[in-house]
Structures are given as C-alpha cells and as structure tokens.
Design an enzyme around this catalytic site. Structure first.
Site, PDB file in Angstrom:
ATOM      1  N   HIS A 255      60.332 -81.592 -37.638  1.00 29.22           N
ATOM      2  CA  HIS A 255      59.025 -81.690 -38.298  1.00 29.22           C
ATOM      3  C   HIS A 255      58.120 -80.526 -37.882  1.00 29.22           C
ATOM      4  CE1 HIS A 255      55.393 -83.965 -39.737  1.00 29.22           C
ATOM      5  NE2 HIS A 255      54.841 -83.120 -38.886  1.00 29.22           N
ATOM      6  N   GLU A 256      57.977 -80.361 -36.584  1.00 27.54           N
ATOM      7  CA  GLU A 256      57.077 -79.311 -36.094  1.00 27.54           C
ATOM      8  C   GLU A 256      57.592 -77.932 -36.495  1.00 27.54           C
ATOM      9  OE1 GLU A 256      54.243 -80.097 -35.219  1.00 27.54           O
ATOM     10  OE2 GLU A 256      54.610 -82.226 -34.859  1.00 27.54           O
TER      11      GLU A 256
ATOM     12  N   HIS B  76      56.354 -76.978 -39.811  1.00 28.09           N
ATOM     13  CA  HIS B  76      55.023 -76.340 -39.780  1.00 28.09           C
ATOM     14  C   HIS B  76      55.158 -74.873 -39.401  1.00 28.09           C
ATOM     15  CE1 HIS B  76      52.563 -79.858 -40.380  1.00 28.09           C
ATOM     16  NE2 HIS B  76      53.009 -80.480 -39.307  1.00 28.09           N
TER      17      HIS B  76
ATOM     18  N   HIS C 124      56.299 -72.903 -42.275  1.00 32.57           N
ATOM     19  CA  HIS C 124      55.203 -72.765 -43.232  1.00 32.57           C
ATOM     20  C   HIS C 124      54.337 -71.557 -42.844  1.00 32.57           C
ATOM     21  CE1 HIS C 124      51.811 -75.086 -45.567  1.00 32.57           C
ATOM     22  NE2 HIS C 124      52.346 -74.136 -46.293  1.00 32.57           N
TER      23      HIS C 124
END
Ligand code: ZN
Length: 717
Positions: A506-507, A510, A513
């Site tokens: 998940h991290e 980011h 992104h």
C-alpha cells in the site's frame, strides 16, 4: 482492503505546508536573517541534491524556520510588488517557484517530528508549528496577492484557450483555495481566523504528543515464560527484542503499545487477562484521565472548527473540508458509508456467531469481548479455511517482499531500483534506492525507514522530501516509505504478517504515485491530489501482493528458500473475504464518528459520551472497537487535513475495487495495456485533471460501487 495508516497524515503535512508553495506578507522590515545553517542551503549531492541529514543540528531549527519564512515573505513581496499586469507567469508560476528553502526545511523537520520525535524535538515542534500556521494565514490573507490571483482567474486567458487544462486547473485551484482560507474576509474576521488557526495548530501538536506519550508510556511486561502460551516464535522473538531495547526492565518480554505489537499478541495469546490488559492499554491511548488525556483538547478543536466554518460561510466543518474533494459534499460520503454499513454489521454478526460457537465448543465459558475477537477469528479461520497465518509468516520476509513490490513496479511501469550507499540518512536503519525508468533515466530516490523505534509515530506512511516538477528545469522527486516493523534477532530474516505485507505494498503504491509523476507544477505533483482520491493508487497497489507471480517468486521460506506451497496459496485465496465484517466495521465506525463529529455543529461535545451514544445509535456491535477511538484518532485531530475525511479510504476503495476488476477482465494483473492506461490516466498525472475524469478515462465509465461490495464479499443488491 482499508489499510492505510498514516500516509494520510504525512501527506496532510505536505499539502498544508510543503507541496503547496506558501508565501507570506513581508514583515515591516524585510531584513534578511543571516544564518549559516546547512538547513537553509540548497541540497547538494547526486540527483539534484539530497537531504543533508548528517548536518542537522536540532538547535538550529527554530532560527532556520524564522529565516526560511522571512525568505519566503520576501519572495511573495517581489510578486506583489511587480508593476506588470498580473498574469499566469508573473503570479501563478512565480508562486510555484517560491518558498523552496522553506519546503526543504519542512521536509527535514517533519521527519524529525514523525520518525525521530525524541529529545528536544517535541518542544521545538511546539514552537514551530504555530509559526507555520501564522505564516500560512499571512499568505492566504494577503490582499495584494489575492488581488493578483483573482485577476488571473478572471482574465480572458482562462476562457479563450490560452491556458492548457493543467494551467487552468492550477489557477482555479489556487483561487478557490485562497477563498476557502478566508481571502475575502474583512480585516477583523481575518484576525479572528488567524487566532483560531494558531490555537488549532497548538492543539494538534498537543494531541499528537499525548498519543505518542501513551504509546511510549505503556508497556506490558511478561516475566514468566508460562504467560507466552499460544504465541508463535516470531512474536515471542519480537517481544524479547522489545524488552532488550528497554534493558529488560520489568521482564524478558515486552508488548509495546503500538498496533504492530498489540495486533499479533491479541491474535495468538491464549492468556485472556493479558489480552484484555494489552487491549485496554492500546484503546485507551489519550483517554486515561491523566496529563496526556485528549478529551478536553478534542472538545476545543471541535468547537473552534465549527466556529471557523461559520466564519468562512460554511454550514459545518465537514462542508468546508469536503468542498475540494471528489465526493464534494458530506452527503455523498455518508451515502457510500451507509450503503456498506448494514452489510458489514450483518457480516460481523455472522463472524461473532462463528467465534462464539468455537468458544462454547472449547468450554471457554465466555462471551466474545473485543480482546477476544482477533484470537477467535484466527481459530475460525483455521476451522473454516484450514488457514493458519502462522504457517504463512515464515514465507513473508520483509526483504523479499520489498524485492517483490519493486519487481511488480518493473513489470507494470518499467521502473528499476538500485540501492545506493554513501547517501546521508537520518538513522542507520534507513536505506536509499535510486529509481530509473525503462530507458535507464533517473526518476527519483526512494528512502525506506522500516523499523519501529522510540519517538517514531506508529503505523505506516509515505511522504515526499521533494516533489517532482518541470518548469523549464526538471526536478526529480525524493519519496520515502516508513513503517514500524519489529526488528528480528540479529542476522535473522524479519518476518511480517500478511496484513503488514499488504500495508507494505500500500505505502509503496503512494511512493509510486510520487515517483511516476510527470507534471509541470509542483502543486499538482504526485500525491498532491484530492484526499479521497489519494488512497486509490496505494490501494490498487495492494492487489499485486496476492498475484501468483509475486507469491511464487518472493514468498519463499526464510530457512529453506522453498516457495510457499500452492495449497497454502489456494487457502489464502479462498479466505480472501474472511473477517471483512471486522475490518469494515472497525474502519467505518471511525469514519462515521469522524463525519458525525464534524457535522455536529458548535455545541460543547463530550468526546467520550458522543462516541458512546453515536455508536449505540448506529448499532455498533459490542464485540469490537473502532479502529481509532476518538481520543487517539490522529488522522482527524493531529491536523485538519483528514478531518471529515477518514471516509476517503472507503471512497478510494470503491475506485480501487472497480479498477482491479478491469485487470481481472483483462485476464491478468500484469496486462500491459491496462497497466499503461493506469499509468497514463492515474499514476503519472497528479492533479492535472479532475480525478473523476482520470478514473473515467481508465475505466471507460464512472465508478460502479458494487465492485466494492464484491471485493469485501458482501451481497450486492
Ligand atoms: Zn495510504
């Protein structure tokens, strides 16, 4: 799955202070402060410079901030003093260019407050945060600056096509942000607003520091080996390590008051009284009636927020905060939450019935309490799916999973990662990686700070030290991932839980992104998107963990190197919607309380009573708690950014679930065309277009929220 922990918070900080370049009115005398601190110098070293962690002296922070703010003030004054007609270049772009020294300083300082909050840092934070709040107000309340922005906003260029889409959006956002922050208030209301913001900044800091104090202040010690029953070796080893870190003060094993320690203990310990003790410590953070109690602080924050919303012309704080989001209005967020809530409640009732049946069969003579949920859920998992996550854990090595997520990023986006040495770090645990694209071109740097330590905020988060931009001269990004894994014994692989592996991916989503961002303006870069959209790139990245390509290659046994058996993979797959009642209700309870607190208006609120009564009215099951109880709900009380915004994870998960089905429809999560579309319409475009439009381009239509229900195994009707 909704797993994000503190990404939000760090991004919040970035949005408030860093990624939106912020300027201020020059104080009477724009005297340049002379301070020869490395904190104020442009970063040196490879790839456009790196943060000079090796040169940081914390006693210089306060004077450095004064100097950096003063420099930004001078830069903004140069913009407002410009005699030329306001235009995009001399106003909007000039704002994008300014405030660099301050941004760099913030990047360093906020690592200290998040990852190294010890020694003098908490006190320094109390001095600096109000300064930044004052400064931010002085920018948004700068009449001359707002007049120039308004002139650009109202200029024919906005309509006649001389701006491209991203430029028009930047002008529009800048203008509306200023409006929302009080640019049009009269002088006395502006003063009131500033007072409110400054007071809030102080309260946010106090709130966070109280939570941290309760996380550091409560350790459950175990002296007697017999009290370790049920715990797997890896958990015992981590507890032994935690005890050694504290010099085995009161025992040979320690359960610290963080989620990473609490969660496995409650899952496996068969010692019910100890489970209750660990549970109570954790869920009472900020609520112990002592000097670290947050209830009064919360009441004051809510009161000021409600009054501020009124002052700014909004019905409630929730309406004010939600205006720039994808959902736009509290009603839209409430609708989605209430669509899911009854289905999640029904699932919890089934889960509890399954657990109670096992407890009764065992003759345990108990009614499932919150400190029993994880423990009996694990037993149900074994009984129903023959799946023991203990059997999975030896295959989940932190280092291997890091390789795995990098491998997936190579397959999907052509990125390559190479560890660098000799780059300054703020702690010996931190590693630095160079990221290059398919052509071998430098993309950015990725820092990883994996382990828990005293003074480090719990949870996991991503932040950027420098945002990507390209206004004539390309600037590459520096991003970081931060988590709280427990270090294993020396020389042994760090084994993590399945949930932690999901969080890791998940991290990293980011981080990707940020890394994949290809925009011109800093304010639109990478993760600087609507906060109910920002969790979409991270949540979609979770999906690659469970792909067979990853698990077969990287989920290998830490001793034998054998890949995880197919049989175990099949069980994981079959159990994928297991315990979704718990996950969804614990999350939604927090999200609903957040929204309701911020829709409640300005009456005095007793947070404990509000939480109790609201949960009761919502039929909250007594067998589980909110994921974040109000007194330690960092997302919403350590800053404004995620207040009335915790729903964002569900909102983004609706996008995620629907987007993931596009990969499923294509037959593979590694489908090149779908990956390219995700890259082109989501991962690389930052905030240059309306997120709803970006999603539409990727999916070919608007989001279909029934995918969210399918993902969680709830009935779609
Ligand atoms: Zn996140």
């Amino acid at each position: 799955m909704t797993r994000c922990l503190f990404t939000s918070l760090s991004i919040a900080v970035a949005i408030t202070f860093s990624s939106h370049p912020i300027f201020g009115q020059a104080p009477g005398a724009a005297k340049k402060m002379e301070l020869d601190s490395p904190l104020l110098q442009p970063w040196t070293g490879p790839h456009g410079g790196v943060p000079p962690w090796n040169l940081v002296r914390s006693e210089e922070f306060v004077t450095a901030f004064d100097a950096a703010i003063s420099e930004s003030n001078a830069e903004i004054k140069a913009i407002t003093d410009n005699k030329d007609e306001p235009n995009f270049e001399n106003t909007i772009v000039a704002m994008e260019r300014a405030g660099r020294t301050l941004s760099r300083l913030e990047a360093i300082f906020f690592v200290y407050t998040s990852n190294l909050n010890v020694g003098p840092i908490p006190d320094i934070e109390k001095v600096i945060v109000p300064k930044l709040s004052e400064y931010e107000d002085s920018v948004y309340q700068n009449k001359e600056l707002f007049a120039r922005i308004s002139a650009v906003y109202e200029s024919p260029a906005m309509k006649n096509g001389s701006f491209d889409l991203a430029q028009r959006r930047l002008v529009d956002d800048t203008y509306k942000t200023f409006l929302r922050k009080g640019a049009k208030l009269d002088r006395s209301d502006k003063a009131k607003l500033s007072q409110m913001n400054t007071r809030l900044a102080r309260l946010f800091t106090d709130f966070s520091q109280n939570v941290l104090a309760d996380e550091n202040g409560y350790v459950t010690w175990i002296k007697d080996k017999s009290e370790l029953t049920g715990l797997p070796d890896s958990v015992v080893a981590a507890m032994s390590n935690a005890a050694q870190d504290r010099n085995n003060k009161d025992g040979d094993w320690a359960i610290t008051n963080t989620r990473s320690s609490m969660d496995p203990f409650l899952t496996y310990s068969s010692n019910r009284p100890l489970r209750e003790k660990v549970w109570r410590n954790y869920y009472s953070r900020g609520d112990n009636g002592d000097k670290y109690d947050n209830n009064k602080i919360i009441a004051e924050i809510l009161k000021i927020r409600a009054a501020r919303a009124k002052l700014l012309g909004y019905e409630t704080h929730a309406h004010w905060r939600m205006e720039p989001t994808m959902a736009k209005k509290p009603e839209a967020a409430m609708d989605l939450m209430m669509k899911v809530w009854p289905k999640a409640l029904a699932r919890v009732r089934e889960e509890v019935a399954d657990m109670q049946a096992i407890a009764d069969e065992e003759g345990a003579k108990l009614k499932i309490e919150p400190w029993d949920y994880r423990y009996y859920a694990e037993k149900v998992r074994k009984a129903k799916y023959d799946l023991d996550f203990n059997e999975v854990k030896p295959y989940l090595q932190l280092d291997k999973l890091r390789e795995a997520m990098m491998w997936a990023a190579t397959q999907l986006y052509g990125l390559h990662f190479k560890q660098l040495s000799g780059i300054p770090v703020f702690h010996p645990d931190v590693t630095v990686w160079e990221v290059t694209d398919a052509d071998g071109k430098h993309v950015g740097l990725w820092y990883l700070d994996p382990y828990a330590r005293e003074g480090k905020r719990s949870g996991a988060w991503m932040t950027d030290y420098r945002a990507q931009e390209n206004m004539g001269k390309p600037i590459t990004t520096i991003v970081s991932n931060n988590s709280n894994f427990i270090k294993g014994a020396d020389g042994e692989a760090v084994l993590i839980s399945w949930d932690d592996a999901v969080t890791l991916f998940h991290e990293f989503g980011h981080a990707l992104h940020g890394l994949l961002s290809k925009v011109n303006y800093r304010s639109q870069s990478g993760t600087s998107v609507a906060r109910d959209y920002v969790e979409f790139p991270s949540q979609i990245n979770e999906h690659w963990l469970e792909t067979p390509e990853i698990l077969n290659q990287f989920a290998v046994h830490h001793k034998t190197g054998e890949p995880i058996p197919q049989e175990l993979l099949d069980k994981i797959k079959k159990a994928s919607t297991f315990n979704q009642g718990f996950d969804t209700v614990e999350y939604l309870a927090s999200a609903l309380i957040d929204m309701k607190l911020h829709l409640a208006g300005s009456d005095d609120i007793d947070p404990d009573a509000f939480e109790r009564e609201t949960l009761a009215a919502m039929d909250m099951p007594s067998e589980l708690p909110m994921r974040h109880r109000t007194p330690h709900f960092m997302h919403i009380f350590s800053g404004d950014s995620y207040s009335a915004g915790y729903y964002s994870y569900l909102w983004a998960d609706a996008l995620t679930a629907d987007a993931a089905e596009r990969f499923v429809e294509a037959g593979s999560f590694y489908d090149k065309d779908v990956a390219k579309s995700l890259h082109d319409n989501v991962m690389s475009i930052g905030d240059t277009i309306d997120p709803a439009e970006g999603f539409r381009r990727f999916r070919g239509r608007d989001v279909d929220t029934s995918a969210l229900l399918r993902k969680r195994g709830f009935p779609v009707d």
